[in-house]
Write a protein that holds these residues in place. Structure first.
Motif, short mmCIF file in Angstrom:
data_model
loop_
_atom_site.label_atom_id
_atom_site.label_comp_id
_atom_site.label_asym_id
_atom_site.label_seq_id
_atom_site.Cartn_x
_atom_site.Cartn_y
_atom_site.Cartn_z
N GLY A 151 1.05 -1.03 -0.10
CA GLY A 151 -0.18 0.27 -0.25
C GLY A 151 0.99 0.96 -0.05
O GLY A 151 2.11 1.06 0.35
N PRO A 168 -6.65 -1.20 3.23
CA PRO A 168 -8.42 -1.49 3.90
C PRO A 168 -8.55 -2.59 3.62
O PRO A 168 -9.52 -2.82 3.90
CB PRO A 168 -8.95 -0.47 3.49
N ARG A 211 1.69 5.40 -7.78
CA ARG A 211 1.74 5.99 -6.17
C ARG A 211 3.21 5.24 -5.48
O ARG A 211 3.55 6.03 -4.46
CB ARG A 211 0.28 6.05 -5.40
N GLY A 257 -1.61 6.60 2.80
CA GLY A 257 -1.36 7.62 4.32
C GLY A 257 -1.43 6.68 5.20
O GLY A 257 0.60 7.17 5.85
N ALA A 258 -1.62 5.38 5.96
CA ALA A 258 -1.08 5.11 6.59
C ALA A 258 0.35 4.27 6.43
O ALA A 258 1.61 4.32 7.53
CB ALA A 258 -2.31 3.68 7.07
N ALA A 259 0.55 4.35 5.76
CA ALA A 259 1.84 3.20 4.02
C ALA A 259 3.00 4.61 4.50
O ALA A 259 4.07 3.78 4.99
CB ALA A 259 1.60 3.31 2.94
N ASN A 288 2.60 -1.81 -4.40
CA ASN A 288 1.02 -0.75 -4.50
C ASN A 288 0.31 -1.17 -5.83
O ASN A 288 0.75 -1.54 -6.66
CB ASN A 288 0.38 0.93 -4.37
N ARG A 289 -1.66 -1.32 -5.68
CA ARG A 289 -1.70 -1.38 -6.95
C ARG A 289 -1.68 -0.29 -8.15
O ARG A 289 -1.81 -0.61 -9.00
CB ARG A 289 -3.81 -1.73 -6.66
N THR A 290 -1.79 0.84 -7.42
CA THR A 290 -1.56 1.51 -8.84
C THR A 290 0.40 1.64 -8.64
O THR A 290 0.73 2.43 -7.21
CB THR A 290 -2.21 3.45 -8.20
P1 ATR Z 1 -5.38 5.08 3.79
O1 ATR Z 1 -5.09 6.57 3.87
O2 ATR Z 1 -5.98 4.46 5.19
O3 ATR Z 1 -3.70 4.62 3.55
P2 ATR Z 1 -5.13 5.64 1.17
O4 ATR Z 1 -4.79 6.69 1.65
O5 ATR Z 1 -6.96 6.01 1.09
O6 ATR Z 1 -6.33 5.43 2.72
O7 ATR Z 1 -4.23 4.42 0.39
C1 ATR Z 1 -5.50 2.99 0.82
C2 ATR Z 1 -4.08 2.65 -0.11
O8 ATR Z 1 -5.20 1.06 0.10
C3 ATR Z 1 -3.93 2.59 -1.57
O9 ATR Z 1 -2.43 1.69 -1.97
C4 ATR Z 1 -4.63 2.01 -2.10
O10 ATR Z 1 -4.12 1.60 -3.51
P3 ATR Z 1 -4.14 2.34 -4.60
O11 ATR Z 1 -3.40 3.59 -4.24
O12 ATR Z 1 -3.85 2.08 -5.99
O13 ATR Z 1 -5.70 3.35 -4.58
C5 ATR Z 1 -5.17 0.45 -1.17
N1 ATR Z 1 -5.97 0.36 -1.81
C6 ATR Z 1 -7.25 -0.01 -1.44
N2 ATR Z 1 -8.18 -0.88 -2.09
C7 ATR Z 1 -7.62 -1.49 -3.28
C8 ATR Z 1 -7.67 -2.20 -3.55
N3 ATR Z 1 -8.95 -3.40 -3.46
N4 ATR Z 1 -6.74 -3.57 -3.20
C9 ATR Z 1 -5.81 -3.22 -3.73
N5 ATR Z 1 -5.16 -2.42 -2.87
C10 ATR Z 1 -6.72 -1.17 -2.48
#
Ligand code: ATR
Length: 278
Positions: free
Chosen positions: A131, A194, A158, A134-136, A153-155
């Motif tokens: 990930g 999440p 990022r 924000g938490a990462a 990360n999925r994306t």
């Molecule tokens: P937080 O503050 O809880 O870390 P965030 O900043 O919205 O929340 O980040 C969510 C993270 O979870 C991101 O790394 C997101 O990946 P993307 O950058 O590709 O969006 C990842 N995430 C959320 N849903 C996901 C899913 N279904 N599969 C894989 N990664 C997911």
């Protein structure tokens, strides 16, 4: 007893009604005989601009935690940022002192303390962070100080941006990649997305769990449920599994000390969360 000397602490977020912070902090405050109360404030993003001045105006306010979605936005209303908050670019704790609002971030160190409580000093380890949100960010900035970090990360973009930012600011190389990573190449895996959180507790992990080995450590920042599918799969393979309760407790304990100058009893905080049904 609440009286005319009682000082106020709280949590600013949107929503906040399911937060465990109020019970955790109030229990720890009572345990130390400190005359404070901690309340949850559901602040709509349009109203965030009034919070810091309002808290200062009330006088009784000594500080608050900041959670989603305000951790970055709050910064523009603060007077000062400590080093970690500036580095991470997000604030989870604000202290109000002498009419000044100072921002801190205890999330990264909270995660480290939870990890180190379970496995000892974490230094020069190969760590995979899953990930790039924000938490990462908080966890990666903290652990990159003295470990070899890879962010996936999925994306991909990022992950790349975060890895490059940390490399630049800490002057250490940070790798990045996508979710097709081989987790078997790492000693510690920290899941920060999440996926698996209530109510979607049966969601499949975003990484392939098959290469998890018994000598690995898998930490999931999720604490509801206490055991995600990822942690269950890690345990099945004999790995050490750590949930997000410890990070919640330690980020809170660090904030408590910033506000009151007193170290709370983390066992009291943990016990409160153990008996609190989710
Ligand atoms: P937080 O503050 O809880 O870390 P965030 O900043 O919205 O929340 O980040 C969510 C993270 O979870 C991101 O790394 C997101 O990946 P993307 O950058 O590709 O969006 C990842 N995430 C959320 N849903 C996901 C899913 N279904 N599969 C894989 N990664 C997911």
């Amino acid at each position: 007893m609440i009286d005319s000397k009682t000082k106020l602490l709280g949590l600013i977020g949107h929503p906040v009604e399911h937060s465990l912070s109020p019970i955790m902090h109030n229990k720890a405050l009572r345990d130390k005989n400190l005359n404070y109360v901690y309340l949850a404030f559901d602040v709509h993003p349009d109203r965030l601009k009034y919070v810091v001045d309002g808290a200062k105006a009330l006088g009784t306010f000594r500080g608050f935690n900041v959670t989603v979605p305000h951790k970055v936005e709050i910064i523009k209303y603060l007077d000062e940022l400590d080093r970690e908050a500036r580095l991470i670019g997000a604030v989870n704790t604000v202290k109000i002192e002498n009419d000044k609002a100072i921002g801190y971030n205890t999330d990264g160190l909270g995660a480290r303390m939870s990890l180190e409580e379970e496995i000892g000093k974490v230094k020069n380890r190969d760590i995979l962070i899953v990930g790039a949100g924000g938490a990462a960010r908080a966890v990666a900035f903290e652990l990159a100080k003295d470990n070899n970090i890879t962010i996936v990360n999925r994306t991909l973009e990022r992950a790349k941006l975060l890895a490059e930012e940390i490399s630049r600011k800490l002057n250490r190389s940070v790798d990045y990649g996508d979710l097709n990573v081989d987790v078997g190449n790492y000693e510690i895996v920290i899941h920060t997305t999440p996926v698996g959180m209530y109510p979607h507790i049966n969601a499949e992990p975003v990484i392939d769990v098959n290469n998890i080995r018994s000598d690995m450590v898998v930490m999931d920042l999720i604490y509801n449920p206490r055991e995600t599918v990822l942690l269950r799969e890690a345990k099945k393979r004999g790995a050490k599994a750590i949930n997000g309760i410890g990070m919640l407790v330690y980020q809170g304990a660090l904030a408590f000390e910033i506000w009151t100058g007193v170290k709370p009893d983390v066992e009291v905080m943990k016990r409160t969360l153990d008996i609190e049904s989710l």
